[in-house]
Design a protein around this motif. Structure first.
Motif, PDB file in Angstrom:
ATOM      1  N   GLN A  73      -7.647  53.317  35.291  1.00  0.00           N
ATOM      2  CA  GLN A  73      -8.003  52.075  34.602  1.00  0.00           C
ATOM      3  C   GLN A  73      -8.220  52.329  33.123  1.00  0.00           C
ATOM      4  O   GLN A  73      -8.514  53.441  32.702  1.00  0.00           O
ATOM      5  N   ARG A  74      -8.088  51.240  32.366  1.00  0.00           N
ATOM      6  CA  ARG A  74      -8.318  51.362  30.937  1.00  0.00           C
ATOM      7  C   ARG A  74      -9.809  51.190  30.673  1.00  0.00           C
ATOM      8  O   ARG A  74     -10.405  50.168  31.030  1.00  0.00           O
ATOM      9  N   VAL A  75     -10.411  52.207  30.048  1.00  0.00           N
ATOM     10  CA  VAL A  75     -11.831  52.108  29.704  1.00  0.00           C
ATOM     11  C   VAL A  75     -11.996  51.165  28.516  1.00  0.00           C
ATOM     12  O   VAL A  75     -12.841  50.277  28.519  1.00  0.00           O
ATOM     13  N   GLY A  76     -11.162  51.353  27.508  1.00  0.00           N
ATOM     14  CA  GLY A  76     -11.248  50.503  26.333  1.00  0.00           C
ATOM     15  C   GLY A  76     -10.269  50.970  25.275  1.00  0.00           C
ATOM     16  O   GLY A  76      -9.671  52.045  25.379  1.00  0.00           O
ATOM     17  N   ILE A 119     -15.531  58.459  21.340  1.00  0.00           N
ATOM     18  CA  ILE A 119     -14.308  58.589  22.152  1.00  0.00           C
ATOM     19  C   ILE A 119     -14.538  59.554  23.310  1.00  0.00           C
ATOM     20  O   ILE A 119     -14.141  59.275  24.442  1.00  0.00           O
ATOM     21  N   LEU A 120     -15.231  60.664  23.035  1.00  0.00           N
ATOM     22  CA  LEU A 120     -15.525  61.611  24.112  1.00  0.00           C
ATOM     23  C   LEU A 120     -16.362  60.950  25.194  1.00  0.00           C
ATOM     24  O   LEU A 120     -16.141  61.188  26.392  1.00  0.00           O
ATOM     25  N   GLY A 121     -17.292  60.090  24.764  1.00  0.00           N
ATOM     26  CA  GLY A 121     -18.100  59.356  25.735  1.00  0.00           C
ATOM     27  C   GLY A 121     -17.253  58.462  26.612  1.00  0.00           C
ATOM     28  O   GLY A 121     -17.479  58.343  27.826  1.00  0.00           O
ATOM     29  N   MET A 122     -16.247  57.874  26.015  1.00  0.00           N
ATOM     30  CA  MET A 122     -15.336  57.021  26.788  1.00  0.00           C
ATOM     31  C   MET A 122     -14.553  57.860  27.800  1.00  0.00           C
ATOM     32  O   MET A 122     -14.370  57.471  28.950  1.00  0.00           O
ATOM     33  N   ILE A 123     -14.090  59.023  27.339  1.00  0.00           N
ATOM     34  CA  ILE A 123     -13.258  59.860  28.213  1.00  0.00           C
ATOM     35  C   ILE A 123     -14.092  60.420  29.357  1.00  0.00           C
ATOM     36  O   ILE A 123     -13.697  60.350  30.528  1.00  0.00           O
ATOM     37  N   ILE A 124     -15.262  60.951  29.012  1.00  0.00           N
ATOM     38  CA  ILE A 124     -16.036  61.684  30.013  1.00  0.00           C
ATOM     39  C   ILE A 124     -16.824  60.730  30.907  1.00  0.00           C
ATOM     40  O   ILE A 124     -16.758  60.822  32.129  1.00  0.00           O
ATOM     41  N   GLY A 182     -16.787  57.251  30.703  1.00  0.00           N
ATOM     42  CA  GLY A 182     -16.251  55.902  30.846  1.00  0.00           C
ATOM     43  C   GLY A 182     -17.122  54.879  30.143  1.00  0.00           C
ATOM     44  O   GLY A 182     -17.117  53.698  30.472  1.00  0.00           O
ATOM     45  N   LYS A 183     -17.880  55.336  29.129  1.00  0.00           N
ATOM     46  CA  LYS A 183     -18.821  54.461  28.431  1.00  0.00           C
ATOM     47  C   LYS A 183     -18.103  53.757  27.280  1.00  0.00           C
ATOM     48  O   LYS A 183     -17.509  54.397  26.413  1.00  0.00           O
TER      49      LYS A 183
END
Lengths: 254, 439
Positions: free
Chosen positions: A225-228, A240-245, A247-248
């Motif tokens: 899924q697309r996180v953002g 960005i790392l938070g998004m990758i790791i 999903g925030k």
């Protein structure tokens, strides 16, 4: 760079889904790409980046969803269709036939033929010498199979193949993964140059520094899924790392 | 993206005169190895017979002429097997395809067509040949489709084919042998009347020599046009001389083999004359050999000058990359097996014509000789590598071993099989050594 409301996107992949044996590799993902823009695709291994992009390059066919090129809906059933839309792909594996020389690989599937319909080997080599002279002036090994080339040389053959045919949309799957610092720098410069020429580039990349340096926007995926999607200059690499790791999704993301 | 800038002059100093020679002439060292092995086998058999049997029989025009005819059928199929093996497949059914096409061609020309056209009608042999090749192609297409679209491994499909088509060949005429075949058709198999004679052979040699020179001149012109490095002039002359020389020697050999007395008598009786004292009528090139050469040239053009050939190599080198480049790999598989089937059909034409009959055992075990010929000729079972000329030299090597063993008195099957089996394993081992050294 602010990328909102810039008219018709070059590429829009809308609501793409694809599953392999019950596992949703890509789950209702929408991404777009504008001319002269580099969009990074990020995420863990298995997040679905490569699968998503293979739907655009024709290697896979999406189970659901639509692809629009310049606002027009297109069917991309195989790599030939993708090439017809000026979509070129540099695969992570490079997708080179190791037993063939640089020219044969560069023109694979699109060989130059003479008026008798025979492959024009000398013309192809001449064209290869021209484009390699531009991309990698040190390249000399035109008459050996690409299996005899170094990682960087092989990479330059794969890039030359994408660039030679006047791509409008370029997909690069970890183009610097196997390269040394000097070669990585050359690829970076090439990306900037192609971007300036108005190409749209999808860049699958693990190295967060390269993302911050090269990309205008970044799409983060997790579990298909697309996180953002974020404008890279509005966020920090930690965001960005938070998004990758985790999903925030940060506040700036859409 | 760095590159080790190789200085060609520095490299030239390190290599000896042989290395320089190979570089200048651009001869594949493996070709020299294969030709060397072939000559060694020829000389070996000749010397053995000279020493122990009181007279060399191998290097005689008669034996070499027979050798050329016997190589035709295996050689023709080996050119197709190269494509099959390059694309990482195998075809075990070619021998049985020879059998089944041979049988149905026999029935067609002996029992079916004469009913409508009359015995000896000039169209019979043409219809039969076309039918045989098309039948082979259809069988190949069927097998290729199963491999490509049903994803059944080629080994299994063609192993099934090996059994099935041999069975069909038996059932076609309930195990009968159909003989004799159409008179014109029989000429395709060679023999004294199935050859073009001395004058025809020299004309052919002249055309072939002109072709060799034309190719060298044109190749040089092409390189100059694009500013590529040229071969040194002496190397160009050497290659031209070598090509023309080989053609001249081969022509001289086939012309040095005269018709035997019985045939002479038959021939002059047909003319209503006595056989002259000094009668000497050359065989010249046999039809099957000419067919082999034409097939070899066409297949070489196909492999080196067409997109089709490129795709064959690309699929063998990296099937995934080939598919991502927009090559329809499945359709390619079907086409390759269709071509293989057609060539097996052609081999069936030559085989049954040479035998002057159709039997269901025709082509038995041919698949093994054909695969062995391709592999001995440098085709890699790992895929991606192989040449047409290599396969033909490979076929020559195998047929030479076979006939050589017969000539020196080991003709009963067992020794022959042992020697050919050992030669196959040795050839592949030498090839592996060569490749390792290359890396």
């Amino acid at each position: 760079m602010n990328t909102t409301n810039r008219g018709t996107p070059l590429v829009e992949m809308r609501d793409i889904s694809i599953a392999f044996g019950g596992i949703k590799a890509v789950d209702h993902v929408t991404v777009d790409l504008y001319p002269g823009e580099v969009v990074g695709l990020l995420g863990h291994n298995g997040a679905g980046k490569s699968t998503l992009i293979k739907c655009l390059s024709g290697a896979y066919q999406a189970d659901a969803g639509d692809i629009f090129i310049n606002g027009e809906k297109v069917e991309i059933k195989d790599p030939r269709d993708a090439r017809a839309q000026n979509i070129e792909t540099i695969y992570q594996t490079l997708a080179l036939a190791d037993n063939l020389d640089a020219a044969s690989n560069l023109f694979l599937g699109r060989e130059l033929v003479n008026s008798f319909g025979f492959v024009d080997e000398t013309k192809m080599e001449a064209e290869t010498r021209k484009i390699m002279g531009r991309l990698n002036p040190n390249f000399r090994k035109f008459n050996v199979p690409v299996s005899a080339l170094s990682g960087g040389q092989r990479q330059s053959v794969a890039i030359a193949r994408a660039v030679y045919f006047n791509a409008k949309i370029l997909i690069m799957d970890e183009p610097t993964a196997a390269l040394g610092p000097h070669e990585t720098q050359m690829v970076s410069e090439l990306i900037q140059e192609l971007k300036a020429q108005g190409l749209g580039i999808f860049l699958i990349e693990h190295d967060i520094h390269n993302v911050m340096k090269l990309c205008d926007r970044a799409v983060v995926m997790k579990n298909g899924q697309r996180v953002g999607t974020v404008n890279v200059n509005e966020v920090t690499d930690d965001d960005i790392l938070g998004m990758i790791i985790a999903g925030k999704k940060p506040a700036q993301a859409v | 993206m760095t590159d080790i800038n190789q200085n060609p002059q520095a490299a030239g100093k390190e290599e000896g005169p042989i290395g320089r020679f190979l570089r200048a002439t651009e001869i594949d060292p493996r070709l020299i190895g294969m030709v060397g092995a072939l000559l060694l086998i020829w000389i070996g058999f000749h010397v053995y017979a000279e020493l122990f049997l009181g007279g060399g029989t191998f290097l005689t025009p008669r034996n070499l002429w027979n050798l050329s005819v016997q190589t035709a059928s295996i050689g023709i199929m080996a050119t197709g097997m190269v494509l099959v093996i390059i694309t990482r497949n195998i075809d075990l059914s070619v021998g049985s395809i020879v059998g089944v096409t041979g049988m149905y061609m026999g029935l067609l020309q002996v029992e079916w067509l004469p009913q409508y056209l009359g015995l000896g009608h000039p169209a019979i042999w043409i219809i039969t040949v076309i039918f045989g090749i098309v039948l082979g192609a259809l069988i190949g297409a069927l097998q290729g489709s199963m491999i490509a679209y049903l994803s059944i491994p080629a080994f299994i499909v063609t192993l099934g084919g090996l059994l099935i088509w041999r069975g069909v060949a038996f059932l076609a005429a309930d195990g009968r042998t159909i003989s004799p075949v159409d008179e014109t058709f029989a000429l395709i198999g060679g023999g004294p009347f199935g050859a073009i004679g001395a004058t025809g052979s020299w004309i052919l040699a002249a055309i072939a020599s002109a072709g060799v020179i034309w190719m060298i001149v044109r190749g040089r012109g092409n390189r100059r046009k694009h500013g590529f490095p040229l071969r040194p002039m002496w190397a160009e002359y050497f290659m031209a001389g070598l090509g023309v020389g080989l053609i001249a020697v081969a022509t001289w050999v086939v012309n040095a083999y005269p018709w035997p007395k019985g045939i002479l008598k038959q021939y002059y009786e047909g003319l209503g004359q006595e056989v002259p004292e000094d009668a000497f009528i050359s065989h010249g090139y046999a039809y099957p050999v000419i067919i082999l050469v034409v097939v070899a040239i066409l297949m070489t053009v196909l492999m080196t000058r067409t997109r089709f050939g490129r795709y064959v190599f690309a699929i063998g080198g990296n099937p995934e990359a080939a598919a991502l480049s927009g090559i329809n790999t499945r359709a390619m598989t079907v086409k390759i097996f269709t071509l293989m089937g057609a060539l097996a059909g052609l081999a069936g034409v030559i085989g049954s014509a040479r035998l002057n009959s159709a039997t269901n055992a025709l082509g038995d075990l041919d698949e093994l000789y054909v695969i062995a010929a391709a592999v001995v000729g440098g085709t890699s079972l790992a895929g991606g590598v192989g040449t047409i000329y290599g396969a033909i030299i490979g076929a020559l090597v195998l047929v030479s071993l076979q006939t050589g063993m017969v000539l020196i008195g080991f003709g009963d099957g067992s020794y022959r099989k042992i020697v050919i089996g050992a030669a196959l394993v040795l050839a592949v081992y030498l090839d592996i050594l060569y490749r390792k050294r290359l890396k």
